[in-house]
Design an enzyme around this catalytic site. Structure first.
Site, PDB file in Angstrom:
ATOM      1  N   HIS A 110       0.856  -1.133  -0.192  1.00 27.74           N
ATOM      2  CA  HIS A 110       0.097  -0.070   0.029  1.00 27.74           C
ATOM      3  C   HIS A 110       0.915   1.094  -0.032  1.00 27.74           C
ATOM      4  O   HIS A 110       0.449   2.377   0.344  1.00 27.74           O
ATOM      5  CB  HIS A 110      -0.835   0.064   1.089  1.00 27.74           C
ATOM      6  CG  HIS A 110      -1.870  -1.209   1.269  1.00 27.74           C
ATOM      7  ND1 HIS A 110      -3.053  -1.203   0.612  1.00 27.74           N
ATOM      8  CD2 HIS A 110      -1.906  -2.227   2.006  1.00 27.74           C
ATOM      9  CE1 HIS A 110      -3.520  -2.595   0.900  1.00 27.74           C
ATOM     10  NE2 HIS A 110      -2.703  -3.212   1.603  1.00 27.74           N
ATOM     11  N   SER A 138      16.209  21.291 -15.803  1.00 28.70           N
ATOM     12  CA  SER A 138      15.098  22.109 -15.748  1.00 28.70           C
ATOM     13  C   SER A 138      15.495  23.515 -16.305  1.00 28.70           C
ATOM     14  O   SER A 138      16.566  23.967 -16.311  1.00 28.70           O
ATOM     15  CB  SER A 138      14.276  22.479 -14.407  1.00 28.70           C
ATOM     16  OG  SER A 138      13.643  23.518 -14.557  1.00 28.70           O
ATOM     17  N   LYS A 182      16.972  20.996 -10.298  1.00 27.60           N
ATOM     18  CA  LYS A 182      16.442  19.760 -10.726  1.00 27.60           C
ATOM     19  C   LYS A 182      17.168  18.714 -11.312  1.00 27.60           C
ATOM     20  O   LYS A 182      18.332  19.022 -12.039  1.00 27.60           O
ATOM     21  CB  LYS A 182      15.482  20.080 -11.638  1.00 27.60           C
ATOM     22  CG  LYS A 182      14.162  21.039 -10.962  1.00 27.60           C
ATOM     23  CD  LYS A 182      13.511  20.175  -9.833  1.00 27.60           C
ATOM     24  CE  LYS A 182      12.662  18.978 -10.424  1.00 27.60           C
ATOM     25  NZ  LYS A 182      11.659  19.875 -11.437  1.00 27.60           N
ATOM     26  N   GLU A 214      10.272   8.320 -16.817  1.00 29.98           N
ATOM     27  CA  GLU A 214       9.011   8.834 -17.134  1.00 29.98           C
ATOM     28  C   GLU A 214       8.600   8.535 -18.493  1.00 29.98           C
ATOM     29  O   GLU A 214       7.230   8.086 -18.659  1.00 29.98           O
ATOM     30  CB  GLU A 214       9.216  10.170 -16.585  1.00 29.98           C
ATOM     31  CG  GLU A 214       9.115  10.474 -15.121  1.00 29.98           C
ATOM     32  CD  GLU A 214       9.257  12.043 -14.895  1.00 29.98           C
ATOM     33  OE1 GLU A 214       9.424  13.153 -16.104  1.00 29.98           O
ATOM     34  OE2 GLU A 214       9.481  12.511 -13.944  1.00 29.98           O
ATOM     35  N   TYR A 232      -8.392 -14.015 -46.297  1.00 28.77           N
ATOM     36  CA  TYR A 232      -7.755 -12.449 -46.130  1.00 28.77           C
ATOM     37  C   TYR A 232      -8.836 -11.518 -46.477  1.00 28.77           C
ATOM     38  O   TYR A 232      -9.525 -11.452 -47.457  1.00 28.77           O
ATOM     39  CB  TYR A 232      -6.527 -12.548 -47.121  1.00 28.77           C
ATOM     40  CG  TYR A 232      -5.754 -11.401 -46.794  1.00 28.77           C
ATOM     41  CD1 TYR A 232      -4.700 -11.177 -45.984  1.00 28.77           C
ATOM     42  CD2 TYR A 232      -6.058 -10.129 -47.887  1.00 28.77           C
ATOM     43  CE1 TYR A 232      -4.087  -9.918 -45.940  1.00 28.77           C
ATOM     44  CE2 TYR A 232      -5.484  -9.094 -47.830  1.00 28.77           C
ATOM     45  CZ  TYR A 232      -4.180  -8.919 -46.826  1.00 28.77           C
ATOM     46  OH  TYR A 232      -3.540  -7.809 -46.578  1.00 28.77           O
ATOM     47  N   LYS A 261       0.773  -4.562 -39.588  1.00 24.93           N
ATOM     48  CA  LYS A 261       2.083  -4.264 -39.222  1.00 24.93           C
ATOM     49  C   LYS A 261       2.566  -3.109 -38.750  1.00 24.93           C
ATOM     50  O   LYS A 261       3.362  -2.961 -37.971  1.00 24.93           O
ATOM     51  CB  LYS A 261       2.483  -4.428 -40.837  1.00 24.93           C
ATOM     52  CG  LYS A 261       2.796  -5.804 -41.397  1.00 24.93           C
ATOM     53  CD  LYS A 261       2.987  -5.750 -42.702  1.00 24.93           C
ATOM     54  CE  LYS A 261       1.835  -5.617 -43.768  1.00 24.93           C
ATOM     55  NZ  LYS A 261       0.826  -6.574 -43.371  1.00 24.93           N
TER      56      LYS A 261
END
Length: 459
Positions: free
Chosen positions: A156, A277, A283, A290, A317, A325
């Site tokens: 948690h 930054s 920073k 990320e 097909y 693709k």
């Protein structure tokens, strides 16, 4: 470029329709697989007497020359071609004449593209497994070097119990090993040749599908020609495996982002894998982690787009399948890019052991061990649990940790406490006592490292 279907149509296709229909900008990356498949097909046709040996020699020389020129850059792929198959065939015919027109005997673009795609994905999956191996090796190096680093384990997102940093890292290794085996399983199911299924019903020519399958490294042939040309289960399965890879990388990224924040400061990322930054000089942003976290949704989208594209298609097909693709190639490229940056980011990150240990102390994550200590002395667990909880609350109020409580204070709560309580709540001892298989104890972590070492040696 003249269309391969010239003859039936009386008028030229609209330029707008041509552009909409074309896939050359996507499937051009399969030129090597397309030529490899054509070489095997031509050899089979000659072996069955469908092509003359002279035609086979011309086709082989022509295809090998096209491949060499594409590899070297001497030949550019014509962007006006509808797809890579038409481009290669047109270029071959331009170079060797009528012999090039005989190459397409006993096959269709339907089985040709299905074959090319399986060959391409087989190669791509092997490459991705190599990149996962590089990440596993980075995790192994960090884990082996940090078996003595004690940190809080979380549930948690709350400090729960002490673990060693190596044990935590090896949890990610366990997930990535499953990713490798999932890709291997997907390739094993995919590795059957659709070449020779033709448009959907097979061919009237006396062909040898087993010969081309063996030449191309397949384990056998697709048993039903309609399924052979319309099956894209393998795309979905590989996309699903790649989505899981990205999910694991995303979760790992989230921990790296947290660990490298000032609030945690468990690791320091190498400058090469962070950014700064434009306005805040202090920073050091974990942008690579990320971006990996953000790109995960992209691969999920590729999976869902493919499933949705396939869900209503009748046999066999359909042109819808041209969309397979773009999705699978995008997912492969994205996962490869993420793995490429992740392995060196993990390898170069610096664990801050003192910060991990301090967080472990302040989190009272040895409280369970304190309760177990009393239980082993004869106190019922629920009573031990309650007493320990009261003691933790007292420590929080007084701004200290369990290790700071005097023996006199302990004994004022229960006569069962003795000097050995300090050994019981020592974080290193807490970790060492977790001797169950798969746990965070030293012997278990050593066994997990050995298992990972064996796994890597077999890759």
């Amino acid at each position: 470029m003249e269309k391969l279907w010239a003859g039936r149509a009386q008028a030229a296709t609209s330029k707008i329709a041509d552009d909409f229909n074309s896939s050359i900008h996507i499937d051009c990356r399969m030129y090597r697989q397309d030529i490899t498949g054509s070489l095997a097909h031509a050899a089979m046709l000659a072996a069955k007497g469908i092509l003359s040996q002279a035609d086979l020699a011309a086709i082989t020389t022509g295809l090998e020359g096209i491949l060499a020129d594409l590899d070297s850059g001497a030949l550019a792929i014509d962007p006006t071609a509808e797809d890579i198959h038409m481009f290669v065939e047109a270029e071959l015919t331009k170079r060797i004449g009528d012999a090039g027109k005989r190459l397409h005997t006993a096959r269709s673009r339907n089985d040709q593209v299905a074959t090319d795609l399986r060959l391409y994905l087989r190669d791509a999956c092997a490459s991705l497994q190599g990149q996962i191996k590089a990440l596993l090796e980075a995790i192994y190096e960090q884990a082996k070097a940090n078996q003595d680093a004690i940190m809080p384990g979380y549930t948690h997102l709350q400090r729960a119990q002490p673990v060693c940093f190596a044990h935590h890292l090896l949890a990610w290794a366990a997930m990535l090993q499953r990713d490798v085996t999932r890709l291997q399983d997907a390739v094993a199911r995919m590795n059957y040749s659709p070449l020779g299924c033709c448009a959907l019903a097979g061919t009237t020519y006396d062909t040898d599908r087993a010969m081309t399958a063996a030449a191309l490294g397949f384990d056998g042939v697709c048993q039903n020609s309609m399924d052979g040309v319309s099956d894209r289960d393998f795309c979905v399965e590989i996309l699903s495996a790649l989505a899981l890879v990205m999910m694991h990388l995303s979760r790992f990224s989230e921990e790296i982002i947290l660990w490298s924040s000032w609030e945690f400061k468990f690791v320091e990322l190498d400058d090469g894998f962070t950014t700064g930054s434009s306005i805040m000089p202090q920073k050091k942003n974990p942008d690579m982690a990320e971006l990996v976290r953000g790109k995960t949704g992209r691969v999920y989208g590729d999976l869902m787009g493919t499933l949705t594209m396939l869900k209503g298609l009748p046999l066999a097909y359909n042109k819808d399948m041209q969309e397979d693709k773009e999705a699978i190639f995008d997912a492969i490229d994205t996962v490869s890019q993420c793995l490429g940056v992740f392995a060196p980011m993990v390898r170069t990150m610096k664990p801050l052991k003192a910060n991990m240990y301090a967080a472990a102390q302040k989190g009272f994550i040895n409280a369970t061990d304190l309760a177990d200590y009393l239980t082993c002395k004869g106190m019922p667990f629920r009573s031990a649990y309650k007493l320990t909880g009261q003691l933790v609350a007292k420590c929080i109020a007084e701004g200290k940790v369990l290790e700071d409580v005097s023996l006199e204070e302990y004994r004022s709560l229960s006569e069962l406490f003795d000097q050995d309580v300090y050994e019981a709540i020592d974080l290193a001892a807490c970790v060492a006592r977790r001797t169950s298989e798969g746990g965070t104890g030293p012997a278990s972590v050593t066994a997990q490292l050995q298992q990972l070492e064996t796994f890597l040696a077999k890759m």
